[in-house]
Design a protein around this motif. Structure first.
Motif: not given
Length: 184
Positions: A77-86, A117-123
């Motif tokens: 349940k960590k906040k995983v924020l990504i830059g993506f291309r679909l 393109s990038w990944i942040k986990v809990d900031g």
């Protein structure tokens, strides 16, 4: 005279920022298993963020490797924020089986997750792809020149995949960028 039998394709890509959810391996009765995930993509003004949910099939070795690495963080349940291309967006209808909407028809947006393109986990930044020329924003004049050249040659121009709010969200400065987990 030479004739070409190669098919030409027009790509439609969706580029954005969103929270990674429901990372899973999908097993099939017939066929090869594949990895899938949901992305709750951020949209709208930064002070009133909305979410658009995409149910994605992960395509490509690098995207699959990165999604697999995020599976544990998502499950914790960590906040995983990504830059993506679909790519290859389509809709699928279904019927809700439980809850307030049981029996009603729903629509799911489906796509292929092509690139992270990038990944942040809990900031905290945990992955940053090496920048390629196609990932960098181009000046407007350059894009206009490309468009004119493409029209002259009969090829469609390649648009810049960098949205205007990319820098703010990418740096974590957008309102609610890490304090608002994706809900759907």
């Amino acid at each position: 005279m030479t004739t070409s039998t190669d098919k030409q394709f027009f790509d439609l890509h969706i580029t954005g920022v969103g929270y990674l959810n429901r990372v899973r391996e999908v097993s099939l009765k017939r066929g090869t298993p594949f990895w899938a995930c949901d992305i709750a993509a951020l949209n709208g003004p930064s002070d009133d963020v909305g979410y658009t949910r995409f149910d994605c099939r992960v395509s490509g070795r690098e995207a699959e490797r990165l999604v697999k690495k995020c599976e544990q963080a998502v499950n914790m349940k960590k906040k995983v924020l990504i830059g993506f291309r679909l790519g290859d967006l389509w809709t699928d209808t279904f019927t809700y089986s439980k809850g307030d909407r049981a029996g009603q028809t729903g629509v799911s947006l489906k796509a292929r997750l092509l690139y992270i393109s990038w990944i942040k986990v809990d900031g905290e930044m945990v992955y940053q792809a090496t920048r390629r020329d196609s990932d960098q924003a181009q000046p407007v004049e350059s894009q206009d020149q490309q468009s004119e050249a493409a029209q002259a040659s009969g090829n469609a121009p390649e648009a810049s995949p960098v949205p205007s709010s990319y820098a703010a969200v990418h740096s974590g400065e957008a309102a609610g960028s890490f304090d608002s987990p994706a809900t759907h």
